[in-house]
Design a protein around this motif. Structure first.
Motif, PDB file in Angstrom:
ATOM      1  N   THR A  74      68.533 -64.014   5.422  1.00  0.00           N
ATOM      2  CA  THR A  74      67.669 -62.889   5.062  1.00  0.00           C
ATOM      3  C   THR A  74      68.374 -61.537   5.160  1.00  0.00           C
ATOM      4  N   THR A  75      69.689 -61.539   5.389  1.00  0.00           N
ATOM      5  CA  THR A  75      70.413 -60.271   5.438  1.00  0.00           C
ATOM      6  C   THR A  75      70.477 -59.639   4.047  1.00  0.00           C
ATOM      7  N   GLU A  76      70.733 -58.335   4.013  1.00  0.00           N
ATOM      8  CA  GLU A  76      70.814 -57.628   2.738  1.00  0.00           C
ATOM      9  C   GLU A  76      71.928 -58.184   1.868  1.00  0.00           C
ATOM     10  N   THR A  77      73.072 -58.459   2.475  1.00  0.00           N
ATOM     11  CA  THR A  77      74.190 -59.009   1.709  1.00  0.00           C
ATOM     12  C   THR A  77      73.846 -60.371   1.122  1.00  0.00           C
TER      13      THR A  77
ATOM     14  N   GLN B 140      70.922 -61.476   0.266  1.00  0.00           N
ATOM     15  CA  GLN B 140      70.011 -61.284  -0.861  1.00  0.00           C
ATOM     16  C   GLN B 140      70.750 -60.765  -2.094  1.00  0.00           C
ATOM     17  N   ASN B 141      71.720 -59.882  -1.880  1.00  0.00           N
ATOM     18  CA  ASN B 141      72.502 -59.368  -3.010  1.00  0.00           C
ATOM     19  C   ASN B 141      73.315 -60.475  -3.671  1.00  0.00           C
TER      20      ASN B 141
END
Length: 527
Positions: free
Chosen positions: A512-515, A517-518
């Protein structure tokens, strides 16, 4: 039906396959294969549904459940080159296949709810689960309960209308007229019923014709096994836990690998020579995967590019910390993981997500010590029998018990294999496995972007290093403190305490980290 004892070649070392995940890709191929055998006409439409709280809802595409299921449906094997193009092939054959997230009651996080339509307008519905390491179970056909794991020849008779007394009468008649039945089971609901006959050999056409004479029979389905080792009734294996194995080994003066051969020969109705040859062939496939990975792999739809070659290059340039065999193990594990992620042929050991740790560690150490393929085979057998005890207790599904039963299990197995490689005793192999497993209790499964790459690679390498340390510690005389059988109980308990968010669902941890998701968004644009 009595639960069958685990098999080294069914449950632990294998399947031989392509794809990122044995739970997702490998099991899906086997489920698809069974569905294909159920359909009598030409397949027109198939709907596959996953419930939103399970693992498959978020990972079925990234971990290859879709291509695996469709591949099995089209008749491909787990190792076939064409598997990766199965979705395109289905379109070209005019088969409409849909994958959908839907609310329904599911008993397992890896549940498939499937409905099919053929060109004769016949419909089939079924419920199936992936239980870890490529193992499966069909639980329901046309709303009637079954228990089909792919290890028997199955003959399923459907009756409508039917009442319980008549169904029992049919069952009694079948038991008297059909020879060599291993198990026979029945199910009934709303005046519809089935009888499932499990045999070691396929029923002959003459037997099928006699079965069609039973009153109120509507149809018969015959299924062939999808597992490499078949099961039999009254399979009495020589031991089922570590202490029992130690007792047998002490009494008969057997090495760890010999105990594994003894077990699997009984479990699989094979000669001991056949067991050894089968594992030897698997060891050679593992070596091939390492060679392929070290040469470099190309695949567009993945997070990590080829990196295995970097270790040797940096080592030659004297840039690395001088850790000897550990650097070789790192490159070998990475090589296998890269072959997996590029849809090459690997061996799940015990799963595809943990396919690098065990063989990379055993083969890397063997190469460092100039050991033979025979030595590697013996080490893999010693590792495999430890896997049997894990399978007996908790299985290998991260969706149920976290990564501790995948990379963690591979670490315990590798430690035992290393002890065999070094000529250690049965007690030492058991103790090293226990120590290694104690060190990884609670390991979570939180794949980045839903792919089996990060942090999976690092966990495989960590599993290998842990195995080396524990094997050496035990050989040196360290105390493992907790016996293996008790460690396995604790591991199962810990796994079931893990929240669902940390069991391969993509709902917690690094997933679920931003990276993450990217990366997920970037990779999905490739499709």
């Amino acid at each position: 039906m009595i639960k069958q004892p685990p098999s080294i070649f069914n449950d632990v070392i294998g399947p031989i396959m392509r794809g990122p995940s044995s739970s997702h890709t490998g099991a899906a191929v086997r489920i698809g294969s069974l569905v294909r055998q159920m359909i009598k006409g030409r397949i027109k439409e198939v709907l596959v549904e996953f419930e939103p709280q399970g693992s498959l809802a978020t990972t079925y595409h990234g971990q290859g459940s879709d291509i695996g299921f469709v591949g099995g449906l089209l008749g491909y094997e787990l190792w076939d080159d064409e598997l990766n193009d199965s979705l395109k092939e289905a379109v070209e054959r005019g088969v409409l296949i849909q994958f959908r997230i839907a609310d329904f009651e599911a008993s397992h996080p890896n549940t498939y709810r499937i409905s099919t339509l053929d060109d004769q307008n016949e419909r089939i519905s079924l419920m199936a689960i992936s239980v870890g390491g490529g193992m499966i179970e069909v639980q329901m056909i046309n709303e009637l309960s079954v228990n089909i794991a792919g290890d028997f020849f199955e003959t399923v008779l459907f009756f409508e209308p039917i009442h319980a007394e008549l169904l029992n009468n049919h069952k009694a008649v079948i038991e008297q007229t059909v020879s060599s039945i291993e198990y026979i089971e029945d199910s009934i609901i709303n005046n519809r019923g089935l009888i499932n006959i499990k045999t070691y050999h396929k029923l002959l056409e003459n037997d099928i014709l006699k079965l069609y004479e039973l009153p109120n029979i509507s149809s018969i389905i015959q299924l062939e096994p999808v597992l490499p080792i078949q099961s039999k009734k009254h399979c009495l294996v020589p031991f089922s836990n570590a202490q029992e194995m130690l007792d047998v080994g002490t009494k008969q003066s057997l090495a760890p690998w010999e105990l594994a051969v003894l077990y699997e020969s009984v479990r699989g109705s094979l000669s001991q020579e056949e067991v050894f040859e089968k594992m030897s062939n698997i060891a050679k496939l593992m070596c091939n995967a390492i060679e392929q990975g070290l040469k470099g792999t190309v695949f567009k739809d993945r997070i990590l590019g080829p990196q295995a070659w970097m270790v040797d290059k940096a080592n030659r340039e004297a840039k690395l910390i001088p850790t000897g065999v550990l650097n070789r193990i790192t490159s070998y594990i990475t090589a296998i993981m890269e072959v997996k992620s590029s849809m090459g042929v690997i061996v799940a050991a015990p799963t595809a997500g943990s396919c690098g740790g065990l063989p990379g560690t055993i083969i890397g150490t063997a190469k460092e010590m100039s050991k033979s393929v025979e030595d590697i085979t013996k080490a893999m057998l010693a590792a495999g029998i430890i896997g049997v005890f894990i399978a007996n207790r908790s299985g290998f599904a991260a969706e149920v018990s976290g990564c501790q039963v995948e990379c963690g299990a591979s670490s315990g197995m590798a430690a035992a294999g290393l002890v065999q490689l070094m000529g250690g005793t049965v007690q030492q192999s058991i103790d090293s496995a226990s120590m290694a497993l104690q060190n990884i209790l609670g390991m979570v499964c939180d794949p980045v972007a839903g792919r089996v790459e990060v942090p999976c690679l690092g966990k495989n390498v960590m599993a290998g290093f842990n195995a080396v340390a524990c094997a050496n510690m035990i050989i040196a005389g360290f105390d493992k403190v907790i016996p293996l059988d008790e460690t396995l109980i604790a591991m199962d308990q810990v796994g079931r305490m893990l929240p669902i968010e940390l069991r391969c669902t993509g709902y917690g941890g690094l997933s679920t980290t931003e990276t993450s998701q990217n990366i997920y968004n970037r990779l999905n644009k490739l499709d």
